[in-house]
Design an enzyme around this catalytic site. Structure first.
Site, mmCIF file in Angstrom:
data_model
loop_
_atom_site.group_PDB
_atom_site.id
_atom_site.type_symbol
_atom_site.label_atom_id
_atom_site.label_comp_id
_atom_site.label_asym_id
_atom_site.label_seq_id
_atom_site.Cartn_x
_atom_site.Cartn_y
_atom_site.Cartn_z
ATOM 1 C CG ASP A 103 -60.383 42.307 -75.970
ATOM 2 O OD1 ASP A 103 -61.185 41.576 -75.362
ATOM 3 O OD2 ASP A 103 -60.541 43.537 -76.104
ATOM 4 C CG LEU B 57 -47.029 48.275 -73.718
ATOM 5 C CD1 LEU B 57 -48.514 48.211 -73.390
ATOM 6 C CD2 LEU B 57 -46.813 49.024 -75.030
ATOM 7 C CD GLN C 76 -54.323 48.356 -64.005
ATOM 8 O OE1 GLN C 76 -54.982 47.291 -64.024
ATOM 9 N NE2 GLN C 76 -54.880 49.481 -63.652
ATOM 10 C CB THR D 200 -61.993 52.065 -72.727
ATOM 11 O OG1 THR D 200 -63.036 51.796 -71.786
ATOM 12 C CG2 THR D 200 -61.105 53.130 -72.124
ATOM 13 C CD GLU E 270 -65.113 52.393 -67.195
ATOM 14 O OE1 GLU E 270 -65.001 53.357 -66.417
ATOM 15 O OE2 GLU E 270 -65.969 51.490 -67.039
ATOM 16 C CE1 TYR F 161 -58.153 50.532 -68.724
ATOM 17 C CE2 TYR F 161 -60.316 51.582 -68.750
ATOM 18 C CZ TYR F 161 -59.407 50.693 -69.301
ATOM 19 O OH TYR F 161 -59.748 49.970 -70.427
ATOM 20 C CE LYS G 18 -56.881 51.415 -72.123
ATOM 21 N NZ LYS G 18 -56.422 50.576 -73.239
HETATM 22 N N1 LIG Z 1 -62.623 44.072 -72.282
HETATM 23 C C1 LIG Z 1 -63.254 45.226 -72.310
HETATM 24 O O1 LIG Z 1 -64.454 45.331 -71.998
HETATM 25 C C2 LIG Z 1 -62.522 46.455 -72.800
HETATM 26 C C3 LIG Z 1 -63.280 47.574 -73.181
HETATM 27 C C4 LIG Z 1 -62.620 48.680 -73.697
HETATM 28 C C5 LIG Z 1 -61.240 48.680 -73.810
HETATM 29 N N2 LIG Z 1 -60.533 47.603 -73.376
HETATM 30 C C6 LIG Z 1 -59.081 47.636 -73.524
HETATM 31 O O2 LIG Z 1 -58.781 46.666 -74.513
HETATM 32 C C7 LIG Z 1 -57.534 46.040 -74.225
HETATM 33 C C8 LIG Z 1 -57.725 44.537 -74.119
HETATM 34 O O3 LIG Z 1 -58.665 44.273 -73.082
HETATM 35 P P1 LIG Z 1 -58.724 42.860 -72.360
HETATM 36 O O4 LIG Z 1 -60.073 42.766 -71.761
HETATM 37 O O5 LIG Z 1 -58.219 41.815 -73.262
HETATM 38 O O6 LIG Z 1 -57.663 43.125 -71.173
HETATM 39 P P2 LIG Z 1 -56.841 42.084 -70.276
HETATM 40 O O7 LIG Z 1 -57.432 40.720 -70.408
HETATM 41 O O8 LIG Z 1 -56.706 42.663 -68.926
HETATM 42 O O9 LIG Z 1 -55.411 42.070 -70.990
HETATM 43 C C9 LIG Z 1 -54.491 43.121 -70.825
HETATM 44 C C10 LIG Z 1 -53.150 42.673 -71.346
HETATM 45 O O10 LIG Z 1 -52.214 43.751 -71.158
HETATM 46 C C11 LIG Z 1 -51.012 43.207 -70.629
HETATM 47 N N3 LIG Z 1 -50.194 44.186 -69.918
HETATM 48 C C12 LIG Z 1 -50.424 44.748 -68.700
HETATM 49 N N4 LIG Z 1 -49.422 45.558 -68.375
HETATM 50 C C13 LIG Z 1 -48.527 45.529 -69.400
HETATM 51 C C14 LIG Z 1 -47.268 46.139 -69.630
HETATM 52 N N5 LIG Z 1 -46.685 46.955 -68.744
HETATM 53 N N6 LIG Z 1 -46.617 45.875 -70.791
HETATM 54 C C15 LIG Z 1 -47.153 45.027 -71.706
HETATM 55 N N7 LIG Z 1 -48.356 44.405 -71.539
HETATM 56 C C16 LIG Z 1 -49.022 44.662 -70.385
HETATM 57 C C17 LIG Z 1 -51.512 42.098 -69.715
HETATM 58 O O11 LIG Z 1 -50.447 41.228 -69.402
HETATM 59 P P3 LIG Z 1 -50.432 40.327 -68.042
HETATM 60 O O12 LIG Z 1 -51.228 39.096 -68.370
HETATM 61 O O13 LIG Z 1 -48.989 40.064 -67.835
HETATM 62 O O14 LIG Z 1 -51.064 41.160 -66.959
HETATM 63 C C18 LIG Z 1 -52.564 41.469 -70.610
HETATM 64 O O15 LIG Z 1 -51.959 40.624 -71.558
HETATM 65 C C19 LIG Z 1 -57.007 46.719 -72.969
HETATM 66 O O16 LIG Z 1 -56.177 47.772 -73.355
HETATM 67 C C20 LIG Z 1 -58.264 47.265 -72.312
HETATM 68 O O17 LIG Z 1 -57.966 48.380 -71.497
HETATM 69 C C21 LIG Z 1 -61.149 46.497 -72.904
#
Ligand SMILES: NC(=O)c1ccc[n+]([C@@H]2O[C@H](COP(=O)([O-])OP(=O)(O)OC[C@H]3O[C@@H](n4cnc5c(N)ncnc54)[C@H](OP(=O)(O)O)[C@@H]3O)[C@@H](O)[C@H]2O)c1
Length: 348
Positions: A15, A61, A85, A127, A129, A151, A155
């Site tokens: 995202d 974080l 995560q 989310t 979820e 998870y 959230k």
């Molecule tokens: N995509 C979906 O369908 C969806 C739906 C609802 C909500 N969300 C939420 O929306 C957000 C973005 O989703 P996404 O799909 O872009 O997720 P993603 O691709 O998995 O990206 C998650 C990001 O969080 C970082 N991260 C993990 N642990 C961390 C920590 N301890 N401190 C700082 N950063 C950390 C990761 O870094 P690394 O690269 O180092 O692991 C990555 O940059 C997330 O919070 C997800 O839970 C996503």
């Protein structure tokens, strides 16, 4: 008007790459935080062509002092908390870690924003979820939560903490309750990308079979680029609030596989039921999809479908890319990557 500064946590994620591009096109200064790791994982920003235009700053974080210092240094006008995560399956094995990042980490960030002067607008990545074992269909902002994984439990904490900072401390804080949104930049451990990358490899003779968990799980799948536009719209509204972003349609994993297989040039015939289900390529007679019980979740979320009418009414947001178009976009990107040998290192 002075240039606005957006701080995006989790800049290496799906995202964040779309959001960074979107905000740069709106002339924001974009600062992205990343976790220090042994090897670089900035490929998504590179693919979006924005790597050299995003200011990168290390931040975890889990480390409160780090979070506070970053907020004080950057002094953002908008904070998008996308870091998490984010893989549900892993959260069953890493429940404490997932809680620390996805729940307590958000509290650190909210405190840091409040301590600065409370003027920064805040977006929390909630989310679908959180609805888990759903109480009604479709789900909207008033549907009770019933999280079914560590998870989702974490959230829910972050969601209510964000609501509380809005109500108790007057922060302009919004939660986007986003249903699944996918893209060619989706992490390869997520089912949609696993499907498109595996089928592309199978089509190019680089893999034999795609193994999946529950084929009947249903999700409301949209396109990530549509959803990051919604995040920004939430922060432009005069007041913080909570919004569902969804397409309003749900499709099973099996439907996703069928459509993706068609885009990859296969026509599947299904044989067997439940864990014995197999997808057979009609042309060659080979099994190219089978079920592996190891990929089932310990507690399943059977079906999610969102009602985004509040976001449409209040923000004027609606998704533009359909389910069929989404699968085509993802499949085309992975077919192209497979043709160039770019998926060879991926193991599924
Ligand atoms: N995509 C979906 O369908 C969806 C739906 C609802 C909500 N969300 C939420 O929306 C957000 C973005 O989703 P996404 O799909 O872009 O997720 P993603 O691709 O998995 O990206 C998650 C990001 O969080 C970082 N991260 C993990 N642990 C961390 C920590 N301890 N401190 C700082 N950063 C950390 C990761 O870094 P690394 O690269 O180092 O692991 C990555 O940059 C997330 O919070 C997800 O839970 C996503």
């Amino acid at each position: 008007m002075a240039q606005r500064t957006a701080l995006i946590t989790g800049i290496t994620g799906q995202d964040a790459a779309y959001l960074a591009k979107f905000l740069l096109e709106k002339d924001y200064r974009v600062v992205g935080t990343y976790r220090r790791t042994a090897s670089s994982n900035l490929w998504r920003l590179e693919e979006m062509g924005v790597l050299d235009r995003v200011e990168l700053i290390p931040m975890d974080l889990l480390e409160m002092t780090n979070v506070v210092r970053v907020i004080q240094k950057v002094r953002p006008s908008e904070v998008y908390n996308l870091g998490a995560q984010s893989f549900v399956g892993v959260s069953f094995e890493q429940a404490v870690y997932t809680s620390q990042v996805n729940a307590i980490g958000v509290c650190y960030l909210l405190e840091a924003v409040r301590a600065l002067d409370g003027a920064a607008r805040f977006y929390q990545a909630s989310t679908s979820e959180m609805f888990g074992k759903v109480r009604e269909e479709p789900q909207n902002e008033d549907t009770p939560f019933y999280p079914r994984s560590p998870y989702a439990v974490a959230k829910v904490y972050a969601h209510y903490m964000t609501v509380n900072y809005r109500e108790a401390h007057g922060l302009h804080a919004s939660c986007g309750i986003l249903f699944n949104h996918e893209s060619p930049l989706r992490g390869r451990e997520f089912v949609t990308r696993k499907i498109t990358a595996s089928l592309a490899k199978i089509a190019h003779g680089q893999q034999d079979v795609l193994e999946l968990g529950n084929l009947e799980a249903k999700r409301d799948w949209g396109y990530a680029a549509d959803y990051v536009r919604g995040m920004w719209m939430m922060l432009q509204h005069p007041h913080g609030d909570d919004y569902v972003l969804a397409t309003g349609e749900s499709h099973s994993v099996r439907e996703f596989v069928d459509k993706a297989a068609e885009c990859a040039g296969f026509r599947l015939a299904w044989e067997g039921e439940a864990v014995s289900a197999r997808g057979i390529d009609r042309a060659s007679g080979k099994t190219i999809v089978r079920v592996n019980p190891d990929f089932f979740r310990p507690a399943e979320v059977e079906s999610l479908r969102g009602d985004a009418s509040k976001a449409r009414r209040v923000l004027g947001w609606q998704p533009e890319v359909t389910f069929e178009q989404l699968v085509e976009i993802m499949m085309r990107a992975d077919m192209d990557r497979a043709a160039r040998g770019r998926l060879l290192h991926l193991r599924f």
